[in-house]
Design an enzyme around this catalytic site. Structure first.
Site, short mmCIF file in Angstrom:
data_model
loop_
_atom_site.label_atom_id
_atom_site.label_comp_id
_atom_site.label_asym_id
_atom_site.label_seq_id
_atom_site.Cartn_x
_atom_site.Cartn_y
_atom_site.Cartn_z
N GLU A 268 -10.62 8.76 -8.56
CA GLU A 268 -11.80 7.92 -8.79
C GLU A 268 -12.62 7.95 -7.51
OE1 GLU A 268 -12.92 3.56 -10.70
OE2 GLU A 268 -10.84 4.24 -10.63
N GLU B 225 -6.06 -4.11 -5.61
CA GLU B 225 -7.02 -4.18 -6.71
C GLU B 225 -6.72 -5.33 -7.65
OE1 GLU B 225 -8.90 -1.12 -10.05
OE2 GLU B 225 -6.96 -0.66 -9.12
#
Length: 919
Positions: A446, A725
């Site tokens: 990502e 996260e």
């Protein structure tokens, strides 16, 4: 004595290769006298002659003074001098320099051509472009101007040019492509050689959730121009053209996600001449932000064998970068380094959260002692798994931490080492994810410039580093990639849209990055130019949202990320586990109202009075509709999650009479969750701020210090060295959350840093750039001292407090040319201070040391405590015989108060008895 220091041009010290036609000059001041401020300045800019003399200007302005002289020449060195006058009659002067770049696109034209290699599409080796040339004499000055489609590294006479990596950086390549300027000092009389190695990088490498290549093109190419100047003023220019040799070298494969392969058994091979490549020059711009450098190196902390037999190396810090190895192996021996952030619950190497990223670097050795590192890849890692080492073979591993080389701005410390570790985790997460662009994560497939993460974290980020050039460059790409049909790209640079339909429609909070970031930068640095540059972009987003609104003026259609990764929806078993339970459109309209306020305030700063009136009027109408839709007549919200209550309080969306009740309900919600938060990306940055600003500062402190899952210190307790996260990325037993979207290096929840600096330490901006600021510390139980230093554009601000042994002390440093408003803790007064250092000390009865027994203590402990038992029998005898008590014995007392608030005074009295009994 007055002293001028830290002279900068466009935030940079003595820069070379700038293309700003009206650069701005800044300086800072020091004085040994208090209450010093600048009364006037004089600026002079010179080449062989004075090109601008401002004359003596009666002004206190010491930041971003705009050049108003004659037009600059390209590729030219200039010096500048500033003389400053203060209110005590003293003067001081200092000098700096800068060098212009090409100033437009044309200097390459006719001097250098784009060249490429002509490799077959299936060839993965990195091309090397080489040019040998002979000089009759050595130049007195040489500059290399270079860019690429892909990434490049340059060498002159066998030495790497500069100390930077991942050039030319990541921009919206079709519209904006940076070139770099290097000062070259390695040229010599006689034969010289320059060479360039190219990698696919972000240009043609595989990117995205399911990595696909060629987002900008399928062919890497080079453009370079070496300009040599001699003592007599003559020049020689060598530019890229068809005469360059093309070779293949040891780099056989390189991808950002997958890693790099080098084969040092292969001889360098010439494969022909360069091919001229048609690309044009119109997108070229000078380097705008600080380049990527190696900020530090880390040695191996521990070498060990995992239970499954893997040979592992622990660097004791999750970081972004690569590992350099020093090894003497046999020819043909293959060494492989795989990278991971963590071990699993069994102590084995864990790569389950890397998605499609292979994150492996391979080296085939040549039989000699070698020092090796990658060129065009980076990894997010703490651990390395080493494969291919032979028995008793020695190897040295050094982790190189790579990040954009931003100037340090601030530091924080306090009495609680857990919070200090949290602070360091936040800073590491920022540096790890500020690699040319602000990414979401550095490890999995990502690593994109997600706008929502930036919206959440930027107010915290400005305290750690000077992010202005870094974010200005990114905002220009944001504007370049913006499409009025969709409002805002969700990642910048945008590799998720197809370039035809405009891609996915913009979403609230993510899209609001277009307005929030420029305004945050303006407030932090006092820079109006960022507002004027971004104003059209800000309007595009705002008008896009406006078009999405229904007849009631509210945004209630389309996809929203909502309170991303909030925990309350998962607990309630709703259908979308990645979103919290807060109504998507409640949150979207809060963001719309926020943006409308920013737009009105921005229009005011820029002098656009009609726009200001229009946006203020529109905000009032939307606010009225918001209250009609989402707030009852008694002040209840239709969605009373922690995030919804937080947003309503923080963004001042309720009638004043309803604010205390909303704050109480937020507190009850938190206590019902056993003093835990349930907020996600939208709610978390503002939760503790809302509590502190509405009479619940003690509860904000309890959330900060919560060690159980979920909470910031839970991550610290679990050994985190960066911010996760997800709140539950690693579970209490050491196992990983089974979802694959589970980065251990995501800065969004590091937004608690802003609360540490502005509420706990009390530093608040009152005028842009901290020209005027407040210091109003707010104590919490469990922290007995805290200190903050912040390098503002005017100079260093210091604020340190201590409440220990019956004494409160407060130490404050106010930079020259600024003013501070100080609120002394426990004193009903404010003091206005000019520049200087100040110390306050006075007695107090306040004790901030954490008591052993608190409202977070389980009920069982209270019931079993010998000092509490008589009080319970006297005032709460029924509790002891109630059979239902067995169901709540392990619950914290605060959770019970969520349903019996009237019992709080009694519980607090019993807790005091318990604590007093153990003194």
């Amino acid at each position: 004595m007055l002293r001028v220091y830290d002279l900068t041009v466009e935030y940079m010290t003595d820069p070379i290769g700038i293309d700003e036609v009206q650069p701005r000059f800044s300086w800072k001041l020091e004085s040994d006298q208090d209450n010093t401020f600048q009364t006037a300045y004089r600026l002079q800019v010179c080449n062989d002659e004075v090109v601008w003399d401002s004359g003596k200007v009666d002004s206190g302005r010491s930041i971003l003074v705009e050049y108003m002289g004659t037009v600059f020449k390209p590729r030219t060195e200039y010096s500048w001098n500033v003389t400053v006058y203060d209110n005590h009659g003293e003067t001081s002067c200092a000098s700096g320099c800068f060098e212009t770049g090409l100033l437009n696109k044309t200097p390459f034209a006719g001097q250098a051509e784009w060249i490429t290699h002509g490799f077959a599409k299936e060839e993965t080796a990195s091309p090397v472009f080489r040019k040998t040339f002979t000089l009759a004499k050595a130049p007195v000055k040489a500059r290399l101007y270079v860019t690429a489609l892909g990434l490049y590294e340059a060498e002159i006479n066998g030495r790497k040019t500069g100390d930077t990596y991942f050039m030319p950086g990541w921009t919206s390549y079709h519209k904006r492509l940076q070139y770099q300027t290097f000062a070259i000092n390695d040229l010599q009389e006689g034969e010289n050689e320059m060479r360039f190695i190219l990698g696919k990088g972000w240009y043609s490498g595989a990117l995205g959730f399911s990595p696909t290549p060629n987002h900008y093109g399928d062919t890497t190419a080079l453009l370079a121009m070496l300009v040599m100047t001699y003592a007599d003023g003559s020049e020689t220019i060598i530019g890229t053209d068809g005469s360059f040799d093309v070779l293949t070298g040891p780099v056989r494969f390189s991808e950002i996600y997958d890693g790099e392969t080098q084969d040092w058994t292969l001889a360098e091979k010439a494969v022909g001449k360069a091919l001229v490549f048609e690309h044009g020059y119109e997108m070229l711009i000078a380097q705008e932000n600080e380049p990527v450098r190696c900020l530090c190196t880390l040695p191996v902390s521990k070498e060990f064998t995992a239970p499954n037999g893997d040979q592992l190396f622990d660097f004791a810090q999750n970081l972004t970068g690569w590992v350099e190895i020093k090894v003497h192996g046999r020819k043909g021996q293959k060494i492989v380094l795989r990278h991971a952030e963590s071990l699993d619950e069994n102590g084995n190497f864990y790569t389950g959260n890397l998605s499609f990223a292979k994150a492996a670097d391979s080296y085939i050795l040549n039989g000699e002692e070698q020092v090796l590192r990658p060129h065009f890849t980076f990894h997010g890692f703490r651990y390395v798994c080493l494969e291919g080492l032979e028995e008793n073979q020695k190897i040295e591993l050094t982790a190189m931490h790579l990040s954009s080389d931003l100037k340090k701005a601030g530091s924080f410390s306090c009495s609680d080492e857990r919070v200090n570790r949290l602070y360091r985790n936040i800073v590491w997460g920022q540096r790890d994810n500020y690699l040319d662009i602000p990414t979401d994560c550095p490890q999995r497939s990502e690593r994109l410039g997600w706008t929502g993460d930036a919206t959440a974290f930027t107010p915290t980020a400005v305290f750690h580093q000077n992010i202005m050039p870094f974010m200005r460059k990114w905002l220009r790409d944001l504007a370049a990639d913006q499409d009025p049909r969709t409002g805002m790209a969700q990642v910048v640079p945008d590799v998720l849209s197809d370039g035809v339909t405009g891609g996915q429609n913009g979403a609230a909070y993510w899209g609001d990055c277009a307005t929030v970031l420029p305004w945050t930068l303006y407030e932090t640095y006092g820079d109006m130019r960022v507002l004027s540059e971004q104003y059209e972009s800000m309007k595009i987003w705002t008008e896009y949202v406006r078009r999405q609104c229904g007849a009631n003026g509210l945004w209630q259609s389309g996809f929203q990320y909502g309170d991303w990764l909030g925990l309350d929806a998962e607990m309630n078993g709703l259908s979308e586990p990645r979103k919290g339970a807060t109504d998507d459109y409640f949150a979207a309209n809060v963001c719309y109202l926020w943006t409308l306020k920013i737009m009105a305030d921005t229009a005011h700063v820029l002098g656009f009075s009609e726009d200001e009136t229009m946006y203020r009027s529109l905000r009032e109408k939307v606010l009225a509709s918001f209250r009609d839709e989402y707030v009852t007549k008694t002040g209840r919200l239709v969605c009373e999650t922690q995030t919804a209550l937080t947003l309503a309080l923080h963004f001042d969306l309720l009638d004043e009479a309803f604010l205390p009740v909303a704050a109480d309900r937020l507190a009850v919600n938190i206590e019902a969750h056993k003093t835990h938060l349930t907020t996600g990306f939208i709610g978390t940055p503002y939760l503790c701020l809302a509590l502190s600003d509405h009479g619940k500062h003690d509860l904000a402190g309890k959330l900060l210090l919560q060690e159980e899952n979920p909470g910031w210190l839970y991550e610290v307790k679990m050994g985190a060295t960066t911010v996760w996260e997800r709140w539950n990325s690693i579970l209490p037993d050491g196992s990983f959350n089974p979802v694959n979207m589970n980065s251990l290096n995501h800065y969004a929840y590091g937004s608690i840093g802003y609360w540490l600096y502005t509420r706990l330490c009390g530093l608040r901006m009152l005028e842009p750039g901290y020209k005027k600021f407040a210091v109003c510390p707010a104590f919490i139980k469990g922290i007995t001292h805290a200190a903050l230093e912040y390098e503002s554009v005017y100079g260093k601000i210091k604020a340190a407090w201590k409440c220990e042994k019956g004494i409160i002390t407060l130490d404050i440093t106010v930079p020259v040319n600024t003013t501070a408003i100080v609120s002394l803790p426990e004193k009903n007064e404010t003091i206005e201070l000019g520049s200087g250092s100040y110390h306050y000390e006075y007695e107090t009865e306040t004790r901030l040391e954490q008591e052993r027994y608190t409202l977070e203590t389980p009920l069982r402990v209270m019931l079993e405590h010998p000092a509490a038992r008589p009080v319970i029998e006297q005032y709460m005898a029924d509790m002891l015989t109630n059979p239902m008590i067995e169901y709540v014995r392990e619950e914290p007392i605060s959770a019970l108060l969520a349903y019996a608030a009237e019992a709080r005074p009694l519980y607090e009295m019993i807790l005091k008895v318990m604590n007093d009994s153990e003194i």
